[in-house]
Design a protein around this motif. Sequence first.
Motif, PDB file in Angstrom:
ATOM      1  N   ARG A 174       0.833  -1.201   0.000  1.00  0.00           N
ATOM      2  CA  ARG A 174       0.000   0.000   0.000  1.00  0.00           C
ATOM      3  C   ARG A 174       0.866   1.248   0.000  1.00  0.00           C
ATOM      4  O   ARG A 174       2.041   1.207   0.388  1.00  0.00           O
ATOM      5  N   ALA A 216      -4.245  -3.195  -4.537  1.00  0.00           N
ATOM      6  CA  ALA A 216      -4.601  -2.306  -3.438  1.00  0.00           C
ATOM      7  C   ALA A 216      -5.358  -1.082  -3.936  1.00  0.00           C
ATOM      8  O   ALA A 216      -5.006  -0.482  -4.957  1.00  0.00           O
ATOM      9  N   ARG A 382      -9.097  -3.935  -1.562  1.00  0.00           N
ATOM     10  CA  ARG A 382      -8.277  -4.482  -2.634  1.00  0.00           C
ATOM     11  C   ARG A 382      -9.196  -5.220  -3.597  1.00  0.00           C
ATOM     12  O   ARG A 382     -10.319  -5.594  -3.237  1.00  0.00           O
TER      13      ARG A 382
END
Length: 459
Positions: A174, A216, A382
């Motif tokens: 991330r 993500a 996600r």
Amino acid sequence: MTTIDAGNPAFTAAELTAVRADFPLLGRTVRDGKPLVYLDSAATSQKPQVVLDTEVDFYEKRNAAVHRGAHALAEEATEAFERAREQVAALVGASAGEIVWVPGATAGINLVATGLQNATLGRGGAAGARFALGPGDEILITEAEHHSNLVPWQELAARTGATLRWIPVGQDGRLDLSALSAAPSGAGAPAGEVAPLINERTKVVAFAHVSNVTGAVAPVARIVAAARAVGALTVLDACQSVPHLPVDLPALEVDFAVFSGHKMLGPTGVGALYGRRELLEALPVVPTGGSMVEVVTMESTTFAPPPQKFEAGTQMVAQAVGMGAAADYLRELGMDKVAAHEAELAAELLRIAEIPGIRVIGPTTVGVLGAEAGPDAGLPDRVAAVSFVVDDVHAHDVGQVLDDQGIAVRVGHHCAQPLHRRFGIAATARASASVYTTLDEVIAFREALGGVRAFFGAE
């Protein structure tokens, strides 16, 4: 396609069976008669029959140049072309006048970047001056970008003297936003310290809504708020979000966004650039030629209003009409249900991490975005695109072994070399799902993957 029950959070078994029946290619076999398991939808999606029929219908019944001619075919072609613009706009919460047809998302990003370069050269007059860049200005991207949202900004920085900076990616895949912006007071960095990533010199912030490698979902609301606080333009790569999540671009408050037809069940060779109307009006023209003009003399030209202002030459009419059909198809399914279905698939795909010798690159669980995500709150954090490495086996070899069993996955760097370099790897394999993917297919993939290391004697 059967009627979809909007009250159910995901597809019922009967609904999913009906959805799959809409995609003729999914019924074929490969590699000596093995059923096809298609897990490469992040690269390009399969097409429902309605999209194929819509394109054929256009060519058979109303093929003509749009916005030209007074004959019946030209009128019908133009009506279909503009109706498709409305269909695509409705999918992302925009108005038709905010959607520019482009050959693909890459072309859309380049259009914006080149428009800023033209503004820097003085094109666009006083209205375009707001887009000019120069030495001391900064363009911010992320370490997770597809090359299509990296290279154009590298080029723009080189041509204008601006500085390119980027948001790093954490070990979890991330974005690391710890240095995103200054304190609420807006004060700059103290002497000797590096300025926040978004600061008074930032002019453009370009980033992907969803990473095509890690899956993500980016915190759009937080990044956009920081950019707006300093007057920076935002450019969102929505290629991996529009096909998989409910997306409302005006609600996200981004200035520009791009997405591709071929990733959202539509044709290749067509995409959309979204831009806030006032910005499309002010942005200098790119490209130039026929169809985007009002008055042309030997000395000068005046241009049509947007979106036609950016649609020079003969357009990809049949493809645009097909993309409109794909947008309607997704809306009829219900993007909330699509997201719920794919979240279930993502959770099952991530179970490959339980296989010895398999490492997932990116988030290893599926969560829900919180209230701080603004319009994205409540959505999965996600999507069902899972990249992975297999110990002691090259990604290309993984892909070939799976292909021999009829399972199609992506291998390579997925046009994201810097992100792979950040994790110290040259390539990954990636399994990615779509509206038509079943749990049984994911299980078949997982079982096949479990035997890859043994196939190469790596266990």
